[in-house]
Write an enzyme that holds these catalytic residues in place. Structure first.
Site, PDB file in Angstrom:
ATOM      1  N   CYS A   1       0.763  -1.255   0.000  1.00 50.08           N
ATOM      2  CA  CYS A   1       0.000   0.000   0.000  1.00 50.08           C
ATOM      3  C   CYS A   1       0.790   1.300   0.000  1.00 50.08           C
ATOM      4  O   CYS A   1       0.517   2.177  -0.818  1.00 50.08           O
ATOM      5  CB  CYS A   1      -0.943   0.001   1.182  1.00 50.08           C
ATOM      6  SG  CYS A   1      -2.210  -1.261   1.034  1.00 50.08           S
TER       7      CYS A   1
HETATM    8  P1  NAD Z   1      -5.512  -8.445  -3.409  1.00 48.25           P
HETATM    9  O1  NAD Z   1      -4.782  -8.340  -4.674  1.00 48.25           O
HETATM   10  O2  NAD Z   1      -4.970  -9.281  -2.287  1.00 48.25           O
HETATM   11  O3  NAD Z   1      -7.014  -8.983  -3.698  1.00 48.25           O
HETATM   12  C1  NAD Z   1      -7.884  -8.429  -4.630  1.00 48.25           C
HETATM   13  C2  NAD Z   1      -8.797  -9.508  -5.184  1.00 48.25           C
HETATM   14  O4  NAD Z   1      -9.741  -8.906  -6.070  1.00 48.25           O
HETATM   15  C3  NAD Z   1      -8.084 -10.581  -6.004  1.00 48.25           C
HETATM   16  O5  NAD Z   1      -8.392 -11.862  -5.482  1.00 48.25           O
HETATM   17  C4  NAD Z   1      -8.659 -10.418  -7.416  1.00 48.25           C
HETATM   18  O6  NAD Z   1      -8.791 -11.648  -8.129  1.00 48.25           O
HETATM   19  C5  NAD Z   1     -10.021  -9.818  -7.113  1.00 48.25           C
HETATM   20  N1  NAD Z   1     -10.677  -9.131  -8.229  1.00 48.25           N
HETATM   21  C6  NAD Z   1     -10.127  -8.381  -9.212  1.00 48.25           C
HETATM   22  N2  NAD Z   1     -11.084  -7.911 -10.031  1.00 48.25           N
HETATM   23  C7  NAD Z   1     -12.270  -8.366  -9.554  1.00 48.25           C
HETATM   24  C8  NAD Z   1     -13.629  -8.220  -9.959  1.00 48.25           C
HETATM   25  N3  NAD Z   1     -13.981  -7.496 -11.025  1.00 48.25           N
HETATM   26  N4  NAD Z   1     -14.577  -8.856  -9.243  1.00 48.25           N
HETATM   27  C9  NAD Z   1     -14.248  -9.595  -8.167  1.00 48.25           C
HETATM   28  N5  NAD Z   1     -12.993  -9.779  -7.735  1.00 48.25           N
HETATM   29  C10 NAD Z   1     -12.006  -9.150  -8.411  1.00 48.25           C
HETATM   30  O7  NAD Z   1      -5.735  -6.950  -2.909  1.00 48.25           O
HETATM   31  P2  NAD Z   1      -5.835  -6.409  -1.399  1.00 48.25           P
HETATM   32  O8  NAD Z   1      -4.483  -6.349  -0.777  1.00 48.25           O
HETATM   33  O9  NAD Z   1      -6.934  -7.123  -0.699  1.00 48.25           O
HETATM   34  O10 NAD Z   1      -6.269  -4.899  -1.672  1.00 48.25           O
HETATM   35  C11 NAD Z   1      -7.567  -4.561  -2.165  1.00 48.25           C
HETATM   36  C12 NAD Z   1      -7.772  -3.070  -2.002  1.00 48.25           C
HETATM   37  O11 NAD Z   1      -7.704  -2.708  -0.615  1.00 48.25           O
HETATM   38  C13 NAD Z   1      -6.729  -2.193  -2.698  1.00 48.25           C
HETATM   39  O12 NAD Z   1      -7.344  -1.023  -3.145  1.00 48.25           O
HETATM   40  C14 NAD Z   1      -5.747  -1.857  -1.584  1.00 48.25           C
HETATM   41  O13 NAD Z   1      -5.056  -0.657  -1.823  1.00 48.25           O
HETATM   42  C15 NAD Z   1      -6.690  -1.710  -0.404  1.00 48.25           C
HETATM   43  N6  NAD Z   1      -6.086  -1.947   0.920  1.00 48.25           N
HETATM   44  C16 NAD Z   1      -5.199  -2.972   1.108  1.00 48.25           C
HETATM   45  C17 NAD Z   1      -4.653  -3.194   2.377  1.00 48.25           C
HETATM   46  C18 NAD Z   1      -3.668  -4.312   2.619  1.00 48.25           C
HETATM   47  O14 NAD Z   1      -3.035  -4.313   3.680  1.00 48.25           O
HETATM   48  N7  NAD Z   1      -3.490  -5.267   1.731  1.00 48.25           N
HETATM   49  C19 NAD Z   1      -5.005  -2.358   3.455  1.00 48.25           C
HETATM   50  C20 NAD Z   1      -5.931  -1.343   3.237  1.00 48.25           C
HETATM   51  C21 NAD Z   1      -6.456  -1.146   1.965  1.00 48.25           C
END
Ligand code: NAD
Length: 430
Positions: free
Chosen positions: A266
């Site tokens: 992030c």
């Molecule tokens: P990630 O990559 O671990 O997971 C995202 C998932 O979304 C994947 O499994 C992917 O296949 C799926 N996906 C993609 N397109 C899709 C669609 N159209 N329909 C359904 N599923 C779909 O990502 P993450 O780390 O969980 O992060 C997600 C969001 O949260 C990002 O915007 C990130 O910046 C934010 N965020 C992440 C964290 C963290 O610590 N990882 C913390 C706060 C916020």
């Protein structure tokens, strides 16, 4: 309540587990068929305390399911959370293709629904994205109007990986960016059993709070590292300095641990997205740009120190302990260990690695490194050892563990070793 979640990654699955703990019924949806199959067969594609057990329990109580079918998810829920990725595209710009597809697909599903549905954006999105991209996609694809037909909120996630479920259930605050009161009140009721401050704002303020928080935290780390670099040159213990600094309640004692810099999925991409957004508004955010530059340079400090102690690294065996971007996770995204390993390889060193959870992920980038399941085997005949993340078990390391090294050069990139148990080691900034 019945909740659906689009995107089953770190945030989606944490939220799913958290909502199940709060007594809600959750249906996760993901476009990744393999991932969905894997989760359906009782596995979890990530390592995070408590999530697997919580989801297993919820499956038994029929309160958790997962599908690739968005219709099924939307039909069986009153609220849909969007937790799809928002990575960096190029030049810091936020990649919106996942959000674009997700919101259009969601709009198509909402077209078929005759009851009010709340959409909540939990992905981190640059200010104005929810209104300009997500709202406009949903309205155009559904033919429905926000307000009576559906509601919209921004609900940024502040979890720390490694402590994700705990943070989700005991947050410092819950930020609800609401399109209208009806949306905000509906989202607030989802969190009614969490005792914390709930702050309600408009959509773009909530989006900005997430960027401002991450930028602030990352700046605190880069500033602390800069002070650490100066302390190192002066022979001052930066940890003692920052302990004194953190006693000031305006500063707080957190995020004052200098080391090899921040990693994770992030901070970097969010800060770069904020820089990109401010540049698109003709604002040059000099201080924020420097936070990234300092952080890019910080991992090299450990190599500089290693070369000072070991000389040329060509043919030397260097053991790396801890390669996840932090302890208690298998996530290696943007981990400083990646640039450290790449630099060591470039300099001709032979690397051996030990990490309790992250080796499989690291192997995808560095398949030819030697990976060990045992610390002593990893250290055997090493010329040097670099400690790169703060796994609790490293706190227990003693001279006995390091005794099999060829040369006992030990450098900490994170302060973890106990000086009563290990002698002759040095820290990157201490
Ligand atoms: P990630 O990559 O671990 O997971 C995202 C998932 O979304 C994947 O499994 C992917 O296949 C799926 N996906 C993609 N397109 C899709 C669609 N159209 N329909 C359904 N599923 C779909 O990502 P993450 O780390 O969980 O992060 C997600 C969001 O949260 C990002 O915007 C990130 O910046 C934010 N965020 C992440 C964290 C963290 O610590 N990882 C913390 C706060 C916020």
């Amino acid at each position: 309540m019945k909740i659906s979640i689009m995107g089953s990654g770190y945030v989606g699955l944490t939220a799913a587990a958290g909502f199940c703990k709060l007594g809600h019924e959750v249906i996760c949806m993901d476009v990744d068929k393999e991932k969905v199959k894997f989760i359906k067969s009782g596995n979890l594609p990530l390592y995070e305390h408590g999530i697997k057990e919580t989801i297993e329990n919820a499956i038994k109580q029929k309160r958790f399911s997962i599908t690739t079918n968005l219709s099924e998810a939307v039909d069986n829920s009153e609220i849909t959370f969007i937790t799809v990725p928002t990575p960096e595209a190029s030049d810091g710009k936020q990649e919106t293709k996942f959000l674009n597809t997700a919101s259009k697909d969601l709009g198509k599903e909402l077209k078929k629904k005759n009851v009010y549905h709340l959409v909540v954006v939990k992905s981190t999105v640059v200010p104005e994205t929810t209104e300009k991209l997500i709202l406009s996609n949903i309205e155009s694809e559904s033919g429905k109007k926000i307000g009576n037909d559906f509601g919209l909120c921004v609900n940024p996630e502040f979890l720390r990986e490694g402590e994700a479920l705990k943070d989700f259930l005991k947050p410092d605050r819950i930020i609800i960016g609401e399109y209208d009161k009806k949306s905000g009140d509906a989202l607030e009721s989802v969190y009614k059993d969490i005792k914390t401050v709930i702050m309600k704002t408009d959509l773009k303020t909530a989006e900005m709070i997430k960027y401002a928080s991450n930028t602030f935290l990352a700046s605190k780390i880069s500033l602390t590292n800069e002070i650490g670099n100066i302390c190192k040159k002066l022979g001052i213990n930066t940890y003692e300095v920052m302990k004194g600094v953190g006693l000031d309640h305006r500063i707080s004692p957190y995020f004052l641990r200098s080391g090899i810099g921040f990693g994770g999925s992030c901070f970097r991409k969010d800060i770069r997205a904020l820089i990109w957004k401010s540049e698109s508004l003709s604002y040059d955010s000099k201080l924020i740009k420097e936070v990234i530059k300092l952080n890019e340079n910080q991992p090299h400090k450990i190599i500089e120190l290693l070369e000072k102690k070991a000389g040329s690294l060509k043919g030397k065996k260097v053991s790396l302990l801890g390669i996840a971007f932090k302890e208690n996770t298998d996530d290696i995204r943007e981990s400083p260990a990646i640039s450290i390993a790449a630099e060591l390889i470039k300099k001709g060193a032979k690397i051996s690695i030990y990490d309790p959870k992250a080796s499989d992920n690291f192997k995808k980038i560095f398949p030819n490194i030697h990976y060990f399941n045992d610390i002593e085997k990893c250290l055997f005949k090493s010329d040097a050892c670099l400690i790169l993340s703060e796994w609790e078990q490293f706190r227990q390391l003693s001279n006995v563990h390091f005794s099999k090294m060829k040369n006992k050069i030990i450098i900490e990139g994170r302060k973890i070793l106990n000086p009563n148990m290990v002698d002759n080691f040095e820290g990157v900034c201490w």
